[in-house]
Design a protein around this motif. Structure first.
Motif, PDB file in Angstrom:
ATOM      1  N   THR A  92       0.831  -1.204   0.000  1.00 40.56           N
ATOM      2  CA  THR A  92       0.000   0.000   0.000  1.00 40.56           C
ATOM      3  C   THR A  92       0.867   1.257   0.000  1.00 40.56           C
ATOM      4  N   LEU A  94       2.108   4.570   1.153  1.00 42.30           N
ATOM      5  CA  LEU A  94       2.053   5.400   2.345  1.00 42.30           C
ATOM      6  C   LEU A  94       2.615   6.765   1.969  1.00 42.30           C
ATOM      7  N   CYS A 108       3.842  -4.426   4.692  1.00 44.09           N
ATOM      8  CA  CYS A 108       3.653  -3.652   5.914  1.00 44.09           C
ATOM      9  C   CYS A 108       2.436  -4.156   6.667  1.00 44.09           C
ATOM     10  N   ASP A 116      -3.984   4.067  10.287  1.00 42.17           N
ATOM     11  CA  ASP A 116      -3.686   4.705   8.999  1.00 42.17           C
ATOM     12  C   ASP A 116      -2.240   4.446   8.581  1.00 42.17           C
ATOM     13  N   ILE A 117      -1.337   4.474   9.555  1.00 40.06           N
ATOM     14  CA  ILE A 117       0.075   4.211   9.290  1.00 40.06           C
ATOM     15  C   ILE A 117       0.441   2.893   9.968  1.00 40.06           C
ATOM     16  N   TYR A 137      10.405   6.664   6.115  1.00 37.78           N
ATOM     17  CA  TYR A 137       9.581   6.031   7.145  1.00 37.78           C
ATOM     18  C   TYR A 137       9.540   6.866   8.427  1.00 37.78           C
ATOM     19  N   LEU A 140       7.017   9.464   7.905  1.00 33.61           N
ATOM     20  CA  LEU A 140       5.668   8.880   7.901  1.00 33.61           C
ATOM     21  C   LEU A 140       5.244   8.387   9.275  1.00 33.61           C
ATOM     22  N   VAL A 142       6.367   5.447  10.852  1.00 32.28           N
ATOM     23  CA  VAL A 142       6.285   3.987  10.981  1.00 32.28           C
ATOM     24  C   VAL A 142       7.136   3.548  12.172  1.00 32.28           C
TER      25      VAL A 142
END
Length: 206
Positions: A92, A94, A108, A116-117, A137, A140, A142
């Motif tokens: 997906t 991100l 992931c 969402d993350i 990342y 974002l 993660v």
């Protein structure tokens, strides 16, 4: 970005799937990045990464895809056997416009609850160089990233907005990734899954 551009930079990618290519271009603004994602649609032929107007396009090799699928299957067997709730999001896209970062991971997962993350991103590395994956990342948010390279895992955990290498997963603290790596390298996928499931059932330490 057009299909002609892709053909110019990836002329060898379909030779039995063994060729792995990377292409980088700078000066790509956010609307252009999103337009390119729309152009590619749901194609699994490429992985796209974006950081601060630099775009990376990667055409994964056959071995790359074999490893990423093996890791995903083994991890999901572990989560199933341990009754750990998970949401597998695959590759997906991100992305975060404000952070000027976007990535399509190899795999992931959200662990425990859907988010969402994802909590965990997995990257299979066969070619060095390129955009700073960990910086993407980090932007974002993660929580944890696993790199699979040279038949072993390297674990990065986000602490105080910085990734730190760790000997064990913090998201899945009881999972022995060094042990699991032995099953990633088994050539027969069914045999690998069968043996791994038996090990999980018989081993109470992870």
């Amino acid at each position: 970005m057009t299909s002609a551009l892709l053909n110019d930079y990836f002329p060898l990618q379909v030779e039995n799937g063994y060729q792995e290519e990377k292409f980088f271009t700078s000066g790509v603004n956010w609307p252009a990045y999103e337009s390119f994602l729309t152009f590619l649609g749901n194609s699994s032929r490429y992985r796209v990464a974006y950081l601060l107007e630099t775009l990376e396009i990667m055409s994964p090799s056959r071995n790359h895809e074999l490893d990423k699928k093996a890791i995903a299957r083994l991890l999901e067997v572990y989560l199933e056997e341990k009754r750990i709730r998970f949401w597998g999001l695959g590759s997906t896209t991100l992305k975060n416009k404000d952070k000027q970062a976007g990535k399509e991971p190899d795999e992931c997962y959200c662990i425990g609850t859907d988010k969402d993350i994802p909590d965990l991103a997995i990257e299979v590395i066969y070619t060095s160089g390129g955009i700073d994956t960990l910086e993407i990342y980090r932007r974002l948010g993660v929580t944890e990233v696993w790199f699979w390279q040279n038949q072993q895992f390297t674990i990065y955990c986000l602490e105080n907005d910085t990734y730190q290498t760790k000997p064990n997963s913090q998201v899945l603290p009881n999972l022995d990734l060094t042990f699991m790596s032995q099953y990633v390298t088994i050539n027969d996928p069914l045999e690998a899954i069968t043996q791994w499931r038996e090990q999980i059932k018989s081993n109470t330490t992870f």
